[in-house]
Scaffold this motif. Sequence first.
Motif, PDB file in Angstrom:
ATOM      1  N   LEU A   7      52.652  42.522  42.971  1.00 51.61           N
ATOM      2  CA  LEU A   7      51.545  41.787  42.370  1.00 51.61           C
ATOM      3  C   LEU A   7      51.137  42.464  41.062  1.00 51.61           C
ATOM      4  CD1 LEU A   7      49.767  39.337  43.201  1.00 51.61           C
ATOM      5  CD2 LEU A   7      48.107  40.997  44.062  1.00 51.61           C
ATOM      6  N   PRO A   8      50.893  41.681  39.993  1.00 55.12           N
ATOM      7  CA  PRO A   8      50.458  42.273  38.723  1.00 55.12           C
ATOM      8  C   PRO A   8      49.184  43.090  38.896  1.00 55.12           C
ATOM      9  CG  PRO A   8      51.084  39.990  38.402  1.00 55.12           C
ATOM     10  CD  PRO A   8      51.077  40.228  39.887  1.00 55.12           C
ATOM     11  N   GLY A   9      49.087  44.157  38.133  1.00 61.74           N
ATOM     12  CA  GLY A   9      47.962  45.066  38.264  1.00 61.74           C
ATOM     13  C   GLY A   9      46.615  44.413  38.073  1.00 61.74           C
ATOM     14  N   TYR A  10      46.513  43.450  37.140  1.00 59.15           N
ATOM     15  CA  TYR A  10      45.206  42.853  36.895  1.00 59.15           C
ATOM     16  C   TYR A  10      44.730  42.048  38.101  1.00 59.15           C
ATOM     17  CZ  TYR A  10      46.898  38.053  36.005  1.00 59.15           C
ATOM     18  OH  TYR A  10      47.431  36.792  36.122  1.00 59.15           O
ATOM     19  N   LEU A  11      45.675  41.457  38.869  1.00 57.09           N
ATOM     20  CA  LEU A  11      45.287  40.715  40.069  1.00 57.09           C
ATOM     21  C   LEU A  11      44.881  41.676  41.190  1.00 57.09           C
ATOM     22  CD1 LEU A  11      47.921  37.828  40.165  1.00 57.09           C
ATOM     23  CD2 LEU A  11      45.525  37.731  39.447  1.00 57.09           C
ATOM     24  N   VAL A  12      45.575  42.801  41.278  1.00 52.44           N
ATOM     25  CA  VAL A  12      45.197  43.816  42.267  1.00 52.44           C
ATOM     26  C   VAL A  12      43.775  44.296  41.996  1.00 52.44           C
ATOM     27  CG1 VAL A  12      45.672  46.135  43.121  1.00 52.44           C
ATOM     28  CG2 VAL A  12      47.566  44.558  42.681  1.00 52.44           C
ATOM     29  N   ASN A  13      43.454  44.541  40.717  1.00 51.67           N
ATOM     30  CA  ASN A  13      42.119  45.012  40.366  1.00 51.67           C
ATOM     31  C   ASN A  13      41.052  43.963  40.673  1.00 51.67           C
ATOM     32  OD1 ASN A  13      43.074  47.479  39.473  1.00 51.67           O
ATOM     33  ND2 ASN A  13      43.337  46.781  37.357  1.00 51.67           N
ATOM     34  N   ARG A  14      41.378  42.701  40.419  1.00 57.08           N
ATOM     35  CA  ARG A  14      40.420  41.641  40.722  1.00 57.08           C
ATOM     36  C   ARG A  14      40.190  41.528  42.226  1.00 57.08           C
ATOM     37  NH1 ARG A  14      41.747  36.484  36.772  1.00 57.08           N
ATOM     38  NH2 ARG A  14      41.307  37.525  34.785  1.00 57.08           N
ATOM     39  N   THR A  21      32.736  43.635  46.600  1.00 57.91           N
ATOM     40  CA  THR A  21      31.453  42.985  46.319  1.00 57.91           C
ATOM     41  C   THR A  21      31.257  41.761  47.218  1.00 57.91           C
ATOM     42  OG1 THR A  21      32.519  41.769  44.503  1.00 57.91           O
ATOM     43  CG2 THR A  21      31.352  43.808  43.947  1.00 57.91           C
ATOM     44  N   HIS A  22      31.867  40.664  46.861  1.00 56.67           N
ATOM     45  CA  HIS A  22      31.618  39.402  47.583  1.00 56.67           C
ATOM     46  C   HIS A  22      31.990  39.504  49.062  1.00 56.67           C
ATOM     47  CE1 HIS A  22      30.882  35.123  47.921  1.00 56.67           C
ATOM     48  NE2 HIS A  22      32.030  34.991  48.557  1.00 56.67           N
ATOM     49  N   TYR A  23      33.149  40.055  49.350  1.00 56.82           N
ATOM     50  CA  TYR A  23      33.535  40.163  50.762  1.00 56.82           C
ATOM     51  C   TYR A  23      32.616  41.136  51.503  1.00 56.82           C
ATOM     52  CZ  TYR A  23      36.052  41.320  54.998  1.00 56.82           C
ATOM     53  OH  TYR A  23      36.368  41.530  56.320  1.00 56.82           O
ATOM     54  N   ALA A  24      32.370  42.299  50.911  1.00 51.33           N
ATOM     55  CA  ALA A  24      31.540  43.309  51.569  1.00 51.33           C
ATOM     56  C   ALA A  24      30.136  42.795  51.859  1.00 51.33           C
ATOM     57  CB  ALA A  24      31.470  44.567  50.706  1.00 51.33           C
ATOM     58  N   GLU A  25      29.616  41.955  50.953  1.00 48.54           N
ATOM     59  CA  GLU A  25      28.269  41.433  51.122  1.00 48.54           C
ATOM     60  C   GLU A  25      28.199  40.270  52.110  1.00 48.54           C
ATOM     61  OE1 GLU A  25      27.353  40.421  47.149  1.00 48.54           O
ATOM     62  OE2 GLU A  25      27.204  42.503  46.462  1.00 48.54           O
ATOM     63  N   ASN A  26      29.353  39.672  52.412  1.00 49.45           N
ATOM     64  CA  ASN A  26      29.386  38.505  53.294  1.00 49.45           C
ATOM     65  C   ASN A  26      30.394  38.672  54.424  1.00 49.45           C
ATOM     66  OD1 ASN A  26      27.700  36.337  51.645  1.00 49.45           O
ATOM     67  ND2 ASN A  26      29.046  37.370  50.178  1.00 49.45           N
ATOM     68  N   LYS A  27      30.603  39.920  54.829  1.00 50.16           N
ATOM     69  CA  LYS A  27      31.631  40.201  55.832  1.00 50.16           C
ATOM     70  C   LYS A  27      31.401  39.437  57.135  1.00 50.16           C
ATOM     71  CE  LYS A  27      33.128  44.369  55.997  1.00 50.16           C
ATOM     72  NZ  LYS A  27      33.254  45.832  56.245  1.00 50.16           N
ATOM     73  N   SER A  28      30.167  39.326  57.566  1.00 51.89           N
ATOM     74  CA  SER A  28      29.886  38.636  58.829  1.00 51.89           C
ATOM     75  C   SER A  28      30.249  37.161  58.744  1.00 51.89           C
ATOM     76  CB  SER A  28      28.413  38.789  59.209  1.00 51.89           C
ATOM     77  OG  SER A  28      27.574  38.235  58.208  1.00 51.89           O
ATOM     78  N   TRP A  29      30.053  36.555  57.575  1.00 51.48           N
ATOM     79  CA  TRP A  29      30.403  35.145  57.406  1.00 51.48           C
ATOM     80  C   TRP A  29      31.916  34.958  57.446  1.00 51.48           C
ATOM     81  CZ3 TRP A  29      29.316  30.445  58.179  1.00 51.48           C
ATOM     82  CH2 TRP A  29      29.909  29.405  57.466  1.00 51.48           C
ATOM     83  N   PHE A  30      32.656  35.847  56.803  1.00 49.29           N
ATOM     84  CA  PHE A  30      34.114  35.758  56.838  1.00 49.29           C
ATOM     85  C   PHE A  30      34.641  35.978  58.256  1.00 49.29           C
ATOM     86  CE2 PHE A  30      33.598  36.434  52.267  1.00 49.29           C
ATOM     87  CZ  PHE A  30      34.525  35.528  51.761  1.00 49.29           C
ATOM     88  N   ARG A  31      34.025  36.899  58.986  1.00 44.65           N
ATOM     89  CA  ARG A  31      34.428  37.127  60.371  1.00 44.65           C
ATOM     90  C   ARG A  31      34.155  35.876  61.211  1.00 44.65           C
ATOM     91  NH1 ARG A  31      34.027  42.986  61.065  1.00 44.65           N
ATOM     92  NH2 ARG A  31      35.518  43.781  59.515  1.00 44.65           N
TER      93      ARG A  31
END
Length: 217
Positions: A7-14, A21-31
């Motif tokens: 995978l290109p580095g810029y996609l890995v960084n994104r 951020t988004h996942y960590a703040e909404n982990k319960s919703w993703f679960r």
Amino acid sequence: MSYARKLPGYLVNRFRGWRATHYAENKSWFRHLAQEGQHPRSMLIACCDSRVHVTAIFGADQGEFFIHRNIANLVPPYTPDGDHHGTSAAVEYAVTALKVAHLLVVGHSNCGGVRGCHDMCAGKAPELASGSSFVGNWMEILRPGYEATAEFTDPEARIAAMEKQAVRISINNLMTFPFVKDAVENETLTLHGLWHDIGEGGLEAYDPETDSFASVL
């Protein structure tokens, strides 16, 4: 699998940024989504065009829309011939398995697929009309839209009209699917036709009573 690359580095960084951020703040919703499965209220059929950000237009989050994208947001007619039908399969799954309540076809301005269909039908794109072009064969679905806009003498105006014809044709083709027709007639499914103006941020909805599109604002 020797053709795959890292995978290109810029996609890995994104991805790392999203996960932190988004996942960590909404982990319960993703679960919750992972454990309970998907229960979308609506299906969106939109164009592959990278400028058409359908989830952003409606401020949608994960789990809200079942989305299928193809060239020029087209739906083919019901054709159970044994061939591969990605769009038809997506519609079937959405209506019969997920039992969505709304099915939206979203067209848009400056559609390259529609322009290609116009040029092919006008004899200006022999590469699409060759019979070996996947895009050309797919855009044959829209040929009736080219024929229906014969009164337009300006090519650009005709292409713009064809963009909305693509929505009309797709809505009509959806009703050739028996399970869609049954759901609509039983009032468990509604169909909607939309057209999005990319540059102006506009959205128009199709009104079957007037056979025209009008702003939703």
